[in-house]
Design a protein around this motif. Structure first.
Motif, PDB file in Angstrom:
ATOM      1  N   GLU A 249       0.814  -1.203   0.000  1.00 27.40           N
ATOM      2  CA  GLU A 249       0.000   0.000   0.000  1.00 27.40           C
ATOM      3  C   GLU A 249       0.853   1.259   0.000  1.00 27.40           C
ATOM      4  O   GLU A 249       0.490   2.282  -0.584  1.00 27.40           O
ATOM      5  CB  GLU A 249      -0.954   0.005   1.199  1.00 27.40           C
ATOM      6  N   ALA A 250       2.006   1.177   0.655  1.00 32.51           N
ATOM      7  CA  ALA A 250       2.889   2.343   0.705  1.00 32.51           C
ATOM      8  C   ALA A 250       3.487   2.642  -0.661  1.00 32.51           C
ATOM      9  O   ALA A 250       3.660   3.809  -1.034  1.00 32.51           O
ATOM     10  CB  ALA A 250       3.999   2.108   1.731  1.00 32.51           C
ATOM     11  N   ASP A 251       3.822   1.604  -1.425  1.00 27.25           N
ATOM     12  CA  ASP A 251       4.444   1.796  -2.747  1.00 27.25           C
ATOM     13  C   ASP A 251       4.173   0.556  -3.588  1.00 27.25           C
ATOM     14  O   ASP A 251       4.984  -0.359  -3.643  1.00 27.25           O
ATOM     15  CB  ASP A 251       5.947   2.024  -2.597  1.00 27.25           C
ATOM     16  N   PRO A 252       3.012   0.501  -4.263  1.00 26.35           N
ATOM     17  CA  PRO A 252       2.624  -0.710  -4.997  1.00 26.35           C
ATOM     18  C   PRO A 252       3.638  -1.147  -6.049  1.00 26.35           C
ATOM     19  O   PRO A 252       3.907  -2.342  -6.199  1.00 26.35           O
ATOM     20  CB  PRO A 252       1.284  -0.322  -5.635  1.00 26.35           C
ATOM     21  N   ASP A 253       4.223  -0.200  -6.777  1.00 24.39           N
ATOM     22  CA  ASP A 253       5.181  -0.572  -7.820  1.00 24.39           C
ATOM     23  C   ASP A 253       6.451  -1.169  -7.229  1.00 24.39           C
ATOM     24  O   ASP A 253       6.950  -2.190  -7.706  1.00 24.39           O
ATOM     25  CB  ASP A 253       5.521   0.652  -8.678  1.00 24.39           C
ATOM     26  N   ALA A 254       6.973  -0.533  -6.193  1.00 21.08           N
ATOM     27  CA  ALA A 254       8.221  -1.018  -5.599  1.00 21.08           C
ATOM     28  C   ALA A 254       8.032  -2.376  -4.936  1.00 21.08           C
ATOM     29  O   ALA A 254       8.974  -3.174  -4.863  1.00 21.08           O
ATOM     30  CB  ALA A 254       8.745  -0.012  -4.577  1.00 21.08           C
ATOM     31  N   ALA A 255       6.824  -2.671  -4.431  1.00 14.68           N
ATOM     32  CA  ALA A 255       6.592  -3.901  -3.674  1.00 14.68           C
ATOM     33  C   ALA A 255       6.284  -5.110  -4.542  1.00 14.68           C
ATOM     34  O   ALA A 255       6.089  -6.212  -4.023  1.00 14.68           O
ATOM     35  CB  ALA A 255       5.452  -3.690  -2.683  1.00 14.68           C
ATOM     36  N   LYS A 256       6.250  -4.943  -5.850  1.00 10.56           N
ATOM     37  CA  LYS A 256       5.947  -6.072  -6.724  1.00 10.56           C
ATOM     38  C   LYS A 256       6.997  -7.175  -6.543  1.00 10.56           C
ATOM     39  O   LYS A 256       8.190  -6.926  -6.552  1.00 10.56           O
ATOM     40  CB  LYS A 256       5.917  -5.618  -8.184  1.00 10.56           C
ATOM     41  N   GLY A 257       6.503  -8.395  -6.387  1.00  5.52           N
ATOM     42  CA  GLY A 257       7.390  -9.534  -6.189  1.00  5.52           C
ATOM     43  C   GLY A 257       7.771  -9.780  -4.754  1.00  5.52           C
ATOM     44  O   GLY A 257       8.406 -10.791  -4.436  1.00  5.52           O
ATOM     45  N   CYS A 258       7.396  -8.868  -3.842  1.00  2.00           N
ATOM     46  CA  CYS A 258       7.764  -9.021  -2.432  1.00  2.00           C
ATOM     47  C   CYS A 258       6.720  -9.861  -1.694  1.00  2.00           C
ATOM     48  O   CYS A 258       5.525  -9.730  -1.931  1.00  2.00           O
ATOM     49  CB  CYS A 258       7.881  -7.663  -1.754  1.00  2.00           C
ATOM     50  N   ARG A 259       7.187 -10.694  -0.809  1.00  2.63           N
ATOM     51  CA  ARG A 259       6.288 -11.422   0.088  1.00  2.63           C
ATOM     52  C   ARG A 259       7.025 -11.717   1.390  1.00  2.63           C
ATOM     53  O   ARG A 259       8.221 -12.012   1.386  1.00  2.63           O
ATOM     54  CB  ARG A 259       5.771 -12.714  -0.550  1.00  2.63           C
ATOM     55  N   ILE A 260       6.299 -11.619   2.492  1.00  2.62           N
ATOM     56  CA  ILE A 260       6.901 -11.735   3.819  1.00  2.62           C
ATOM     57  C   ILE A 260       6.090 -12.727   4.639  1.00  2.62           C
ATOM     58  O   ILE A 260       4.856 -12.682   4.636  1.00  2.62           O
ATOM     59  CB  ILE A 260       6.935 -10.357   4.514  1.00  2.62           C
ATOM     60  N   PHE A 261       6.779 -13.616   5.331  1.00  2.00           N
ATOM     61  CA  PHE A 261       6.117 -14.650   6.130  1.00  2.00           C
ATOM     62  C   PHE A 261       6.402 -14.521   7.622  1.00  2.00           C
ATOM     63  O   PHE A 261       5.809 -15.224   8.432  1.00  2.00           O
ATOM     64  CB  PHE A 261       6.528 -16.038   5.636  1.00  2.00           C
ATOM     65  N   ASP A 262       7.328 -13.669   8.001  1.00  2.00           N
ATOM     66  CA  ASP A 262       7.600 -13.410   9.415  1.00  2.00           C
ATOM     67  C   ASP A 262       8.233 -12.040   9.524  1.00  2.00           C
ATOM     68  O   ASP A 262       8.602 -11.424   8.526  1.00  2.00           O
ATOM     69  CB  ASP A 262       8.504 -14.492  10.024  1.00  2.00           C
ATOM     70  N   GLY A 263       8.370 -11.543  10.747  1.00  2.00           N
ATOM     71  CA  GLY A 263       8.935 -10.210  10.921  1.00  2.00           C
ATOM     72  C   GLY A 263      10.433 -10.174  11.048  1.00  2.00           C
ATOM     73  O   GLY A 263      11.048  -9.105  10.968  1.00  2.00           O
ATOM     74  N   SER A 264      11.052 -11.337  11.247  1.00  4.07           N
ATOM     75  CA  SER A 264      12.478 -11.380  11.558  1.00  4.07           C
ATOM     76  C   SER A 264      13.373 -11.597  10.350  1.00  4.07           C
ATOM     77  O   SER A 264      14.539 -11.210  10.346  1.00  4.07           O
ATOM     78  CB  SER A 264      12.750 -12.506  12.563  1.00  4.07           C
ATOM     79  N   GLY A 265      12.849 -12.279   9.318  1.00  2.41           N
ATOM     80  CA  GLY A 265      13.673 -12.637   8.171  1.00  2.41           C
ATOM     81  C   GLY A 265      14.234 -14.038   8.237  1.00  2.41           C
ATOM     82  O   GLY A 265      15.026 -14.428   7.368  1.00  2.41           O
ATOM     83  N   LEU A 266      13.828 -14.814   9.227  1.00  2.00           N
ATOM     84  CA  LEU A 266      14.332 -16.194   9.331  1.00  2.00           C
ATOM     85  C   LEU A 266      13.763 -17.109   8.253  1.00  2.00           C
ATOM     86  O   LEU A 266      14.411 -18.079   7.845  1.00  2.00           O
ATOM     87  CB  LEU A 266      14.008 -16.785  10.700  1.00  2.00           C
ATOM     88  N   SER A 267      12.569 -16.830   7.788  1.00  2.00           N
ATOM     89  CA  SER A 267      11.942 -17.706   6.800  1.00  2.00           C
ATOM     90  C   SER A 267      12.676 -17.602   5.462  1.00  2.00           C
ATOM     91  O   SER A 267      12.896 -16.507   4.938  1.00  2.00           O
ATOM     92  CB  SER A 267      10.476 -17.332   6.598  1.00  2.00           C
ATOM     93  N   VAL A 268      13.015 -18.758   4.899  1.00  4.13           N
ATOM     94  CA  VAL A 268      13.666 -18.763   3.586  1.00  4.13           C
ATOM     95  C   VAL A 268      12.650 -18.540   2.468  1.00  4.13           C
ATOM     96  O   VAL A 268      13.032 -18.443   1.301  1.00  4.13           O
ATOM     97  CB  VAL A 268      14.435 -20.082   3.347  1.00  4.13           C
ATOM     98  N   ASP A 269      11.373 -18.432   2.820  1.00  4.26           N
ATOM     99  CA  ASP A 269      10.339 -18.129   1.826  1.00  4.26           C
ATOM    100  C   ASP A 269      10.138 -16.631   1.634  1.00  4.26           C
ATOM    101  O   ASP A 269       9.427 -16.216   0.716  1.00  4.26           O
ATOM    102  CB  ASP A 269       9.014 -18.773   2.230  1.00  4.26           C
ATOM    103  N   ASN A 270      10.716 -15.813   2.513  1.00 12.50           N
ATOM    104  CA  ASN A 270      10.606 -14.366   2.349  1.00 12.50           C
ATOM    105  C   ASN A 270      11.288 -13.931   1.056  1.00 12.50           C
ATOM    106  O   ASN A 270      12.324 -14.481   0.671  1.00 12.50           O
ATOM    107  CB  ASN A 270      11.278 -13.634   3.515  1.00 12.50           C
ATOM    108  N   ARG A 271      10.716 -12.926   0.403  1.00 12.24           N
ATOM    109  CA  ARG A 271      11.330 -12.342  -0.782  1.00 12.24           C
ATOM    110  C   ARG A 271      11.160 -10.817  -0.738  1.00 12.24           C
ATOM    111  O   ARG A 271      10.055 -10.312  -0.545  1.00 12.24           O
ATOM    112  CB  ARG A 271      10.693 -12.865  -2.073  1.00 12.24           C
TER     113      ARG A 271
END
Length: 575
Positions: free
Chosen positions: A445-467
Motif C-alpha cells: 500500500e505504501a508503494d505498490p510498484d516497488a513492492a511487486k514480487g515481495c512477500r513476507i512470512f515473518d517479521g524477523s527474516g528467518l523464513s527462507v520463503d521471504n522475498r
C-alpha cells in the motif's frame, strides 16, 4: 545536513531531499547518462562476465538522497526478488513506527480474583500480556517491586498466565522458525520473558574429574531439569568439547497434548479443560555432555524455551519469591481471557527503543513480536474498512496473496462497525504467517510498484520463503528519510562500524573508513548475505542503498565472500 561522525546513535538527526534516477538492469545492462560512478559500473560488468559470477544471485541499488550533479542512482536487477534474511527487519521497524507509533508501549495487565487484606491476596493473581518483547529479568524485578509497593506479600490462590489471544500452537511460526532449539528461533507468546529463551552457565569443577558447575540465569527454574551426568571436568590443557541439547520430559509432552486438544476444541465441540496446572517436575531437560577443562571461564549457552508460557510462569514465581511475595497455590496456564478484577498494568519500553534493540542486535524475537502487534492493529483497521464498504480492504496486493481470510474474518464484517478498536483487535488471529501477510500488505500500500514480487512470512527474516527486492528496500529507506517523525528513530536503530551491534567489526581498518549505518542480514546455511541502510559518499552526501546476495550451494560464494563484495561495492561507489 550530514551524518556526524562520533555522535551517539540517538543524536543522529538528518534532513532529507530524495531523488530517484534511472536504473540498470541485469538482463540488459545500460549506463545512466549522467555522473554514475563509472568504476562501480565497470566492476559489476566484469563480475557478470566472469566465471566468478556462477552461482551468485544479486541485486543492488544506490540512491543519492540529495540532488547532485556528481551522483546518480545505480541499480542492478533492482526488482529481482531474493531472500533478504534479517534486512526484513527494516520493513518490520518502519511498519511498527508508522502503524503503532514511536511512543507505543505494550501493556502487561495484572488481575486479581479477591481482595488484598493485610498484604494477603485472597484469590488468584493473573497475568495477561499483549506481546511485550522486552520483559527481561530487570523489568520483571520492576514489576515485582510495583506489586510489592502496592501491598502484595502473599497470594492465597494460584498464579495464572493467560494466552490472551495468541495461539497456543502456531504452525506458521514453526514453519518460519524451524525445528531448532537455538535461541534465535524463540517462539512468540502473549506473555513473554527473556526473549522466551533459557540461559545456562557451564563451568568446570574444582579439579579434574570433579562435577561441572551448571547454573541457570537468573534462576534455576523448576521448569528445566539439568542432566549433567555426561559432563566432566578435564585436566589442565585438555580439549574443550561439550554440547547441550534440550528434550521434552513426559510432563512437557503432556502439555503439548493439552495444547493440541485446546486447538482442536476451538474448531469442534470437544470439551477440554481450559486450564493446565503446571507440575512440580520439569517440562524440559537440558542434557549436557563432554569435557570442560579445569580453570577456564564458564561458558554460556542460550536455548529457546519449547513451552514459553510455562517457562514464563515458572520465572514469574521465582521473581515474586525474590521479592518475598509467596504464591500458595499452583502455577497455571489458562487458554481463556482473565475473569478477575483489573488491578494494575506494567508498560513496556517504547517502540522506538524496541526497534533500536531489534536492529542493532538483530533480535528475531523482538521482530516477530512487533510484527504480530503491527498485524493486530493493521488487520483491525482493515476490518473497519470492510465494515464501511471498502471492497479492497481484505486482500494483499503484490502477490495477490489472500489476507482477508486469515486476518479479517468475513463473518465479522457486519458487526465490525459496532465494535470499538480494542474489540476489533481482539478478533484478529495472531499467527506469525498472517503477520507476514500484513507486512506485505502494508509495504504494498505504501508503494505498490516497488513492492511487486515481495512477500513476507515473518517479521524477523528467518523464513527462507521471504522475498524482497533491492528497489523495495531502497524506496522504503528513501520514504522514511523524508518522514521526519520516523527518520531519526530508524537511523538511531541502525548500527555502525565500531559501535555495539552487527556492524561492529565491519568496514574497519581501511584508510577511508565510511560513515555508514545499516541493517545486516545473514543466513549462513542458505548462503544469504544482505546489507541495507545509509552511508555518506566522499563529499558527505547521504545515500540510501540495498545489496541482496544469494548463492547456490557448492559455489565459491560463502557469507564472508559476499560480505567482502558488499563492502567493496560501497567503497567504489563512495569514491
Amino acid at each position: 545536513m550530514r551524518f556526524v561522525s562520533g555522535q551517539t546513535p540517538c543524536s543522529r538527526v538528518i534532513a532529507s531531499v530524495a531523488t530517484l534516477a534511472a536504473t540498470l538492469s541485469l538482463s540488459a545492462w545500460s549506463v545512466p547518462a549522467l555522473a554514475t560512478p563509472r568504476e562501480l559500473v565497470q566492476e559489476v560488468q566484469e563480475l557478470l562476465g566472469s566465471q566468478r559470477a556462477n552461482g551468485l544471485h544479486f541485486a543492488m541499488e544506490f540512491v543519492p538522497l540529495e540532488a547532485t550533479e556528481r551522483r546518480a542512482s545505480v541499480s542492478v536487477a533492482p526488482n529481482a526478488p531474493l531472500i533478504p534474511a534479517s534486512v526484513t527487519k527494516l520493513v518490520t521497524a518502519t511498519a511498527a513506527l508508522e502503524v503503532l507509533g514511536p511512543a507505543y508501549t505494550f501493556e502487561t495487565r495484572i488481575y486479581r480474583t479477591g481482595p488484598i487484606l493485610d498484604g494477603v491476596l485472597e484469590g488468584d493473581l493473573s497475568f495477561e500480556g499483549n506481546g511485550d518483547p522486552f520483559l527481561v529479568t530487570e523489568r520483571l524485578w520492576l514489576l515485582a517491586h510495583q506489586l510489592r509497593s502496592e501491598g502484595l506479600q502473599h497470594v492465597r490462590g494460584n498464579l495464572i498466565v493467560h494466552a490472551s489471544g495468541f495461539p497456543l500452537e502456531d504452525p506458521t511460526a514453526a514453519e518460519s522458525l524451524g525445528d531448532t532449539d537455538r535461541s534465535y528461533a524463540a517462539r512468540p507468546s502473549a506473555v513473554a520473558a527473556n526473549f522466551n529463551s533459557l540461559t545456562l552457565h557451564v563451568g568446570p569443577g574444582d579439579g579434574p574429574g570433579a562435577p561441572a558447575v551448571i547454573s541457570g540465569d537468573p534462576y534455576d527454574l523448576p521448569y528445566l531439569e539439568v542432566d549433567a551426568a555426561g559432563l566432566r571436568t578435564g585436566a589442565p590443557g585438555s580439549r574443550l568439547d561439550w554440547s547441550l541439547t534440550l528434550e521434552s520430559t513426559p510432563e512437557g509432552q503432556r502439555f503439548e497434548n493439552w495444547v493440541s486438544r485446546i486447538e482442536a476444541a476451538s474448531s469442534d465441540s470437544t470439551t477440554v479443560d481450559p486450564v493446565f496446572v503446571l507440575p512440580e517436575t520439569a517440562l524440559e531437560v537440558a542434557r549436557v555432555r563432554g569435557v570442560i577443562p579445569v580453570g577456564i571461564e564458564p561458558r554460556t549457552a542460550y536455548r529457546r524455551a519449547r513451552y514459553p508460557l510455562p517457562m514464563v510462569a515458572s520465572l514469574l514465581e521465582a521473581v515474586l519469591d525474590e521479592f518475598e511475595i509467596e504464591v500458595e497455590g499452583t502455577l497455571q496456564i489458562d487458554s481463556r481471557p482473565p475473569s478477575g478484577t483489573p488491578w494494575t498494568t506494567f508498560p513496556s519500553v517504547s517502540v522506538a527503543d524496541l526497534i533500536d534493540n531489534m536492529n542493532r542486535y538483530s533480535s528475531n524475537f523482538t521482530a516477530n513480536q512487533l510484527a504480530l502487534a503491527v498485524h493486530r492493529k493493521w488487520a483491525a483497521a482493515k476490518m473497519t474498512d470492510l465494515a464501511e464498504g471498502d471492497p479492497t480492504a481484505g486482500t494483499v496486493a503484490g502477490e495477490g496473496r489472500p489476507h482477508g481470510e486469515t486476518s479479517v474474518p468475513r463473518s465479522t464484517e457486519g458487526a465490525a462497525s459496532d465494535l470499538d478498536t480494542e474489540a476489533r483487535e481482539a478478533m484478529v488471529r495472531l499467527r506469525l504467517g498472517d503477520a507476514g501477510g500484513s507486512l506485505t500488505s502494508w509495504l504494498s500500500e505504501a508503494d505498490p510498484d516497488a513492492a511487486k514480487g515481495c512477500r513476507i512470512f515473518d517479521g524477523s527474516g528467518l523464513s527462507v520463503d521471504n522475498r524482497l527486492t533491492a528497489h523495495a528496500l531502497t524506496q522504503l529507506l528513501v520514504r522514511t528519510w523524508d518522514q521526519l517523525a520516523y527518520q531519526s528513530k530508524l537511523l538511531a536503530s541502525l548500527p555502525g562500524p565500531g559501535e555495539p551491534g552487527t556492524l561492529r567489526s565491519r568496514f574497519r581498518g581501511g584508510r577511508d573508513e565510511p560513515v555508514i549505518f545499516a541493517k545486516t542480514g545473514t543466513l549462513s546455511d542458505t548462503r544469504v548475505s544482505s546489507l541495507a541502510g545509509y552511508f555518506e559518499d566522499e563529499t558527505g552526501a547521504p545515500v540510501a542503498f540495498s545489496i541482496l546476495l544469494n548463492a547456490d550451494s557448492g559455489s565459491i560464494w560463502d557469507v564472508r565472500a559476499m560480505m567482502d563484495l558488499q563492502e567493496r561495492w560501497i567503497e567504489v561507489y563512495r569514491n
